[in-house]
Design a protein around this motif. Sequence first.
Motif, PDB file in Angstrom:
ATOM      1  N   ALA A 212     -31.966  12.901  52.229  1.00  0.00           N
ATOM      2  CA  ALA A 212     -33.346  12.618  52.665  1.00  0.00           C
ATOM      3  C   ALA A 212     -34.191  13.871  52.790  1.00  0.00           C
ATOM      4  O   ALA A 212     -35.233  13.852  53.441  1.00  0.00           O
ATOM      5  CB  ALA A 212     -33.362  11.836  53.979  1.00  0.00           C
ATOM      6  N   ASN A 213     -33.760  14.966  52.170  1.00  0.00           N
ATOM      7  CA  ASN A 213     -34.547  16.187  52.128  1.00  0.00           C
ATOM      8  C   ASN A 213     -34.775  16.560  50.669  1.00  0.00           C
ATOM      9  O   ASN A 213     -33.834  16.579  49.867  1.00  0.00           O
ATOM     10  CB  ASN A 213     -33.827  17.326  52.857  1.00  0.00           C
ATOM     11  N   TRP A 214     -36.016  16.875  50.314  1.00  0.00           N
ATOM     12  CA  TRP A 214     -36.366  17.196  48.931  1.00  0.00           C
ATOM     13  C   TRP A 214     -35.432  18.255  48.374  1.00  0.00           C
ATOM     14  O   TRP A 214     -35.110  19.205  49.086  1.00  0.00           O
ATOM     15  CB  TRP A 214     -37.814  17.706  48.896  1.00  0.00           C
ATOM     16  N   PRO A 215     -34.971  18.117  47.109  1.00  0.00           N
ATOM     17  CA  PRO A 215     -35.236  17.050  46.135  1.00  0.00           C
ATOM     18  C   PRO A 215     -34.127  16.000  46.069  1.00  0.00           C
ATOM     19  O   PRO A 215     -33.863  15.452  45.002  1.00  0.00           O
ATOM     20  CB  PRO A 215     -35.301  17.841  44.828  1.00  0.00           C
ATOM     21  N   ASP A 216     -33.492  15.741  47.199  1.00  0.00           N
ATOM     22  CA  ASP A 216     -32.432  14.740  47.205  1.00  0.00           C
ATOM     23  C   ASP A 216     -32.962  13.405  46.685  1.00  0.00           C
ATOM     24  O   ASP A 216     -34.044  12.959  47.066  1.00  0.00           O
ATOM     25  CB  ASP A 216     -31.896  14.557  48.622  1.00  0.00           C
ATOM     26  N   GLY A 217     -32.204  12.767  45.819  1.00  0.00           N
ATOM     27  CA  GLY A 217     -32.585  11.475  45.258  1.00  0.00           C
ATOM     28  C   GLY A 217     -33.367  11.555  43.969  1.00  0.00           C
ATOM     29  O   GLY A 217     -33.444  10.574  43.230  1.00  0.00           O
ATOM     30  N   VAL A 219     -34.236  12.553  40.106  1.00  0.00           N
ATOM     31  CA  VAL A 219     -33.533  12.774  38.844  1.00  0.00           C
ATOM     32  C   VAL A 219     -34.488  13.510  37.919  1.00  0.00           C
ATOM     33  O   VAL A 219     -35.561  13.001  37.576  1.00  0.00           O
ATOM     34  CB  VAL A 219     -33.076  11.453  38.205  1.00  0.00           C
ATOM     35  N   GLY A 220     -34.121  14.732  37.538  1.00  0.00           N
ATOM     36  CA  GLY A 220     -34.964  15.540  36.680  1.00  0.00           C
ATOM     37  C   GLY A 220     -34.938  15.064  35.236  1.00  0.00           C
ATOM     38  O   GLY A 220     -34.021  14.345  34.804  1.00  0.00           O
ATOM     39  N   ASN A 584     -31.365   1.663  42.848  1.00  0.00           N
ATOM     40  CA  ASN A 584     -32.429   2.595  43.227  1.00  0.00           C
ATOM     41  C   ASN A 584     -33.015   3.122  41.926  1.00  0.00           C
ATOM     42  O   ASN A 584     -32.451   3.984  41.275  1.00  0.00           O
ATOM     43  CB  ASN A 584     -31.858   3.725  44.080  1.00  0.00           C
ATOM     44  N   GLN A 585     -34.162   2.594  41.536  1.00  0.00           N
ATOM     45  CA  GLN A 585     -34.692   2.853  40.199  1.00  0.00           C
ATOM     46  C   GLN A 585     -35.513   4.128  40.108  1.00  0.00           C
ATOM     47  O   GLN A 585     -35.624   4.724  39.041  1.00  0.00           O
ATOM     48  CB  GLN A 585     -35.538   1.654  39.753  1.00  0.00           C
ATOM     49  N   ASN A 586     -36.109   4.534  41.211  1.00  0.00           N
ATOM     50  CA  ASN A 586     -36.943   5.739  41.206  1.00  0.00           C
ATOM     51  C   ASN A 586     -37.109   6.205  42.641  1.00  0.00           C
ATOM     52  O   ASN A 586     -37.635   5.475  43.472  1.00  0.00           O
ATOM     53  CB  ASN A 586     -38.312   5.450  40.575  1.00  0.00           C
ATOM     54  N   ASP A 587     -36.654   7.416  42.920  1.00  0.00           N
ATOM     55  CA  ASP A 587     -36.634   7.927  44.291  1.00  0.00           C
ATOM     56  C   ASP A 587     -37.503   9.165  44.375  1.00  0.00           C
ATOM     57  O   ASP A 587     -37.502  10.006  43.477  1.00  0.00           O
ATOM     58  CB  ASP A 587     -35.186   8.269  44.686  1.00  0.00           C
ATOM     59  N   TRP A 588     -38.271   9.312  45.465  1.00  0.00           N
ATOM     60  CA  TRP A 588     -39.098  10.507  45.624  1.00  0.00           C
ATOM     61  C   TRP A 588     -38.860  11.204  46.964  1.00  0.00           C
ATOM     62  O   TRP A 588     -39.660  11.980  47.434  1.00  0.00           O
ATOM     63  CB  TRP A 588     -40.577  10.174  45.458  1.00  0.00           C
TER      64      TRP A 588
END
Length: 681
Positions: A212-217, A219-220, A584-588
Amino acid sequence: MPRTPLRAATALLLALTTLNAPTAPAVAADDTPIAVTVNARAGLATVPETGIATNHAIWDTNLGTDETADRLKDAGVKLLRYPGGSYSDIYHWADHTAPGGYVAPNTDFDTFMRGVRRTGAQAMVTANYGTGTAEEAAAWVRYANVTKRYGVKYWEIGNENYGNGHYGTAWEADDHADKSPAEYARHVVAYADAMKAVDPKIKIGAVLTTSANWPDGLVGAGDAGTWNKVVLSAAGQKIDFVIVHWYPGALDRAAHVPDMIQLTREQIAKYAGPGSERIGIAMTEFNTGSSSAGTTTQPGALAAADAYATLLANGVFAVNWWNVHNGIGPVTQVAGHTDYGDFGLLSSATCTSDGSVCEPALNTPFAPYYALQMTSLFARPGDQFIRAAAGRSDVVAHAARRPNGDVAVLLINTSSSTAHPVTLGYEGFRPAAGAPSVRTHTNGATSIATSATGTATSQTLPPLSMTTIVVRPATAQPALPGTPGQPGAANVTDTTAAISWPAASAGARPIVKYEVHRQLGAVTEQLGETAGTSFTARNLKPGTRYTVNVIARDSAGGHSWASPPLTFTTGTPAASSCTVRLTNQNDWGSGYVGGIDITNNGAAINGWTLTFGWPRPWQSLGSGWSGGWTQKGQDVKVVNEAGNGSLPTGASTTIGFVGNYSGPNVLPAVFKLNGTVCTTL
């Protein structure tokens, strides 16, 4: 991420001031005692030797001084990290240079190691990934452990290398043309091979993102998954520990820790391959990260003590405060004292740019220093954390049992104006009468006070205070059974789990049975007992995380300490009249697009309702489509639309939603279609 390493000119200013002695606030005690429960049957992790840790930085002129080392020793620091955050990826150890950054005098590796030895600590070294090579890192191992015989055990490969621009934000130096996690993982393998060829006994750590901390989740572009998935899949067999950093930016985030660490463990188990249970977790940078709420004052210290105890109780083997000296930041008034906005443990004696405010004398401890010191006094290496909880949110409780039978309890009163009386109740432990040993740190205090006040079952906590009591057991007993070994779980289904454990050694009397206890906060429920060393737990709830301990009892009822904890999660029915797949199709990093595929495996349905619950209170529904979505509390209900209400046998439909989260994102696991628990894929 280091927060002020480039402020070199400021770090050189030495404006000495005198720290004003604090005055105690005039407050009245709340007469209603708060109940605190301490449960020796609910065992957590064993306190590691390296748990209390901090960071040194090569831009800190005072890195190698005896006064600094002695201060850290007095705080109980047992691990020191070098050469300092993002500087690690520009630092070249052999010539002691960091192109593009400031290197202070007397901060070379040998000076650092002299300070490590004077502190009585171990070293953790971060090898340069961003602008270095595997050969350079291997030469450093050779110099440290062969030439100088320093015996440096822990070696990280790079620092926050996901911050190299691959995800759109860049602060970490990285000269590699390919900045993907796959390229980082490839080099981790090369570094590990080269470094362990020099010294096979060293431990290699790889950088992961924090839940839950950027960039966790995220996908580049072109990646096969998130940073953690790619790195663990490619380099998991070559590493011994993983590295996470945490700057929560608030003082009330310790509740995130159990999920944060559990999700990391689940990723390791899923992606790192056979034997992944050997891989440890180190929090090599941590700070409350909240200059407005207090970085050098008591609220920040209380949050630090809570976080340290929670992280270590959840099995993190090192928690490194960022950092020893940092320099003045935004100056505010917090809890009646000047907060210098400094992320260091000790004063750098620096001033604001206009010279209007200066920090106290060099190496004056800030309040978080006493948090580390108190934690080291409360939970000593070899102790075992046990569950504790308080009946009100402004009091926090932690506990640990010691090999000699004593129990230590850390009590934190976060109220700024109320002295709280507490009553302590114990499960699986009977305290001795009389006053226990008590250590207390109050708002603005410049030391930890020692006394013998109150009783094992009654204490009064000053406002904004940390208090540790150490309680002796009531009576000496004949040798009790030894502690059962680490339990394991097999054949876990939606409602059952086969639990087994290594036998405990008998004490003065023979062992007659083992009890299996489930942790429910600071309360436990006994799932069952057996004369053997295995037990099948039944009637479990689907999609539920369980943490259990095993206790041995002898023929006179004497009981052992709790085993190490076992955590497992039940599944959903292997066969059901419905199947659900959540993706989870897209996470930010603070939300995601979720897709839910519903398949009807039973008789034809004309009209359906899908229900599920958010596992955590920091999760919520943002929006939904292809159904009528509503949320009440943590419960979510979806009712079909006119066009997708008919589901013949074998038919499927897809719905979607936006889920928001502000903490570790534990995905819903149990879905019910028209009241029936579905199989979750």
